[in-house]
Design a protein around this motif. Sequence first.
Motif, PDB file in Angstrom:
ATOM      1  N   HIS A  95       0.835  -1.198   0.000  1.00 48.08           N
ATOM      2  CA  HIS A  95       0.000   0.000   0.000  1.00 48.08           C
ATOM      3  C   HIS A  95       0.876   1.257   0.000  1.00 48.08           C
ATOM      4  CE1 HIS A  95      -3.652  -2.344   0.573  1.00 48.08           C
ATOM      5  NE2 HIS A  95      -2.971  -3.059   1.443  1.00 48.08           N
ATOM      6  N   ASN A 109       2.181   1.601  -3.589  1.00 51.17           N
ATOM      7  CA  ASN A 109       1.151   2.123  -4.491  1.00 51.17           C
ATOM      8  C   ASN A 109       0.943   3.623  -4.262  1.00 51.17           C
ATOM      9  OD1 ASN A 109      -1.360   1.885  -6.292  1.00 51.17           O
ATOM     10  ND2 ASN A 109      -2.227   2.638  -4.389  1.00 51.17           N
ATOM     11  N   THR A 145       1.654   6.496  -7.151  1.00 50.91           N
ATOM     12  CA  THR A 145       0.481   7.039  -7.843  1.00 50.91           C
ATOM     13  C   THR A 145      -0.006   8.385  -7.337  1.00 50.91           C
ATOM     14  OG1 THR A 145      -1.070   5.861  -6.387  1.00 50.91           O
ATOM     15  CG2 THR A 145      -0.334   4.709  -8.392  1.00 50.91           C
ATOM     16  N   PRO A 171      -6.387   7.432  -8.073  1.00 48.49           N
ATOM     17  CA  PRO A 171      -5.436   6.319  -7.929  1.00 48.49           C
ATOM     18  C   PRO A 171      -5.871   5.294  -6.890  1.00 48.49           C
ATOM     19  CG  PRO A 171      -4.259   8.383  -8.117  1.00 48.49           C
ATOM     20  CD  PRO A 171      -5.721   8.737  -8.007  1.00 48.49           C
ATOM     21  N   ASP A 172      -6.429   5.749  -5.763  1.00 51.48           N
ATOM     22  CA  ASP A 172      -6.874   4.812  -4.727  1.00 51.48           C
ATOM     23  C   ASP A 172      -8.004   3.922  -5.243  1.00 51.48           C
ATOM     24  OD1 ASP A 172      -5.069   5.799  -2.931  1.00 51.48           O
ATOM     25  OD2 ASP A 172      -6.478   7.113  -1.899  1.00 51.48           O
ATOM     26  N   LYS A 232      -8.720   3.154  -8.418  1.00 54.17           N
ATOM     27  CA  LYS A 232      -8.201   2.240  -9.438  1.00 54.17           C
ATOM     28  C   LYS A 232      -7.431   1.091  -8.798  1.00 54.17           C
ATOM     29  CE  LYS A 232      -6.246   5.535 -11.921  1.00 54.17           C
ATOM     30  NZ  LYS A 232      -5.533   6.228 -13.019  1.00 54.17           N
ATOM     31  N   TYR A 233      -6.691   1.409  -7.764  1.00 58.51           N
ATOM     32  CA  TYR A 233      -5.906   0.394  -7.069  1.00 58.51           C
ATOM     33  C   TYR A 233      -6.809  -0.683  -6.458  1.00 58.51           C
ATOM     34  CZ  TYR A 233      -2.736  -1.528  -3.502  1.00 58.51           C
ATOM     35  OH  TYR A 233      -1.997  -2.355  -2.696  1.00 58.51           O
ATOM     36  N   ASP A 234      -7.882  -0.256  -5.786  1.00 60.54           N
ATOM     37  CA  ASP A 234      -8.778  -1.220  -5.144  1.00 60.54           C
ATOM     38  C   ASP A 234      -9.547  -2.042  -6.175  1.00 60.54           C
ATOM     39  OD1 ASP A 234      -8.033  -0.597  -2.567  1.00 60.54           O
ATOM     40  OD2 ASP A 234      -9.490   1.017  -2.374  1.00 60.54           O
ATOM     41  N   ARG A 261      -8.440  -2.861  -9.141  1.00 65.89           N
ATOM     42  CA  ARG A 261      -7.477  -3.834  -9.681  1.00 65.89           C
ATOM     43  C   ARG A 261      -7.238  -4.974  -8.703  1.00 65.89           C
ATOM     44  NH1 ARG A 261      -4.498   1.127 -11.914  1.00 65.89           N
ATOM     45  NH2 ARG A 261      -4.983   1.069 -14.145  1.00 65.89           N
ATOM     46  N   ARG A 262      -7.279  -4.673  -7.407  1.00 63.72           N
ATOM     47  CA  ARG A 262      -7.133  -5.732  -6.401  1.00 63.72           C
ATOM     48  C   ARG A 262      -8.335  -6.671  -6.429  1.00 63.72           C
ATOM     49  NH1 ARG A 262      -6.966  -2.925  -1.050  1.00 63.72           N
ATOM     50  NH2 ARG A 262      -6.660  -5.024  -0.201  1.00 63.72           N
TER      51      ARG A 262
END
Length: 301
Positions: free
Chosen positions: A9, A12, A16, A205-206, A208-210, A212-213
């Motif tokens: 985290h 990331n 980002t 970004p946060d 998109k990150y979640d 993708r997870r």
Amino acid sequence: MKKSDFDIHFDNAFATLNQTRFQDWFARMASRVYGTDFELIKAGGRSGDKKSDGRIISTQTVFQCYAPESPKTFAEQAKAKIADSFPEVLSYWPKLSEWVLVHNNVEGLPTSASDKLEELRKEYPALKISTACRSFLKDELHDKLSMQKMIDVYPSASLNFNEVQMAHIRPLLKKIVEARSVEPDPTNFGDIPDESKLDFNRLSPDSKYDIRRARPHIDVVDRYIAGMPNPQNASIIQAEMRAKYIELKEFGYDPDEILGKLLFFCGGGETATVSAAAYVIVAYYLDACDIFENVPQVAPC
């Protein structure tokens, strides 16, 4: 979970986050490491942020963040950013003992910025002038957070997608079917998902990150839908998700707000696992092209 699980985290966030999001991330960590000794400064009034994105009161240390969107911008503008702080920062903080530029450029400072710092060190010999980048953020802030404070800084870390099972997906999708408000369109099957869709929809970004997870776990939704005794329920859920998205968009919500309300619509929020299940459902229908806008296809030449 253990503390080392949060390293991904941190990686990331550093890779980002930029501009005000980077400043906010730095401030969240610093305020939890230094406690009441850290004073967050927000821009306001005629003095703005007083050339400070936060300071340590006991040591009279002022931090100034600079995290542009690209290394090119950093190389071109870092010198000007540094110069812009002086001498005004000294008028705002006359007892200042250290000034620290916190930045996001892992390649280091351009020579123009380094030369400017040396110039300022000679001009203000009593003042310690420093720079801080990834290692400072990791070693002096992130790694010093307790487990609970890490969850405060990285709230989505509590979403354990590996725990999402059919038992978590079933009641959420069943609730959508039972509360249907529109008739499904049996001819709407969506399009092939496009990886650039997340960027096209201007999700943070946060977010998109979640998403993708969550994506590696959407097969749970696929298996549940394939096994439903009433095939029409698949179309009902698809139509409800699409209708809710359109409703939120027409209300004028921004992409992240739409995502949050779609997660709530899917039943997320009760526990971390249920919230993760809601993310998996949203990721499934995002990839199925039922929610959010698809990237326009460019006609071949």
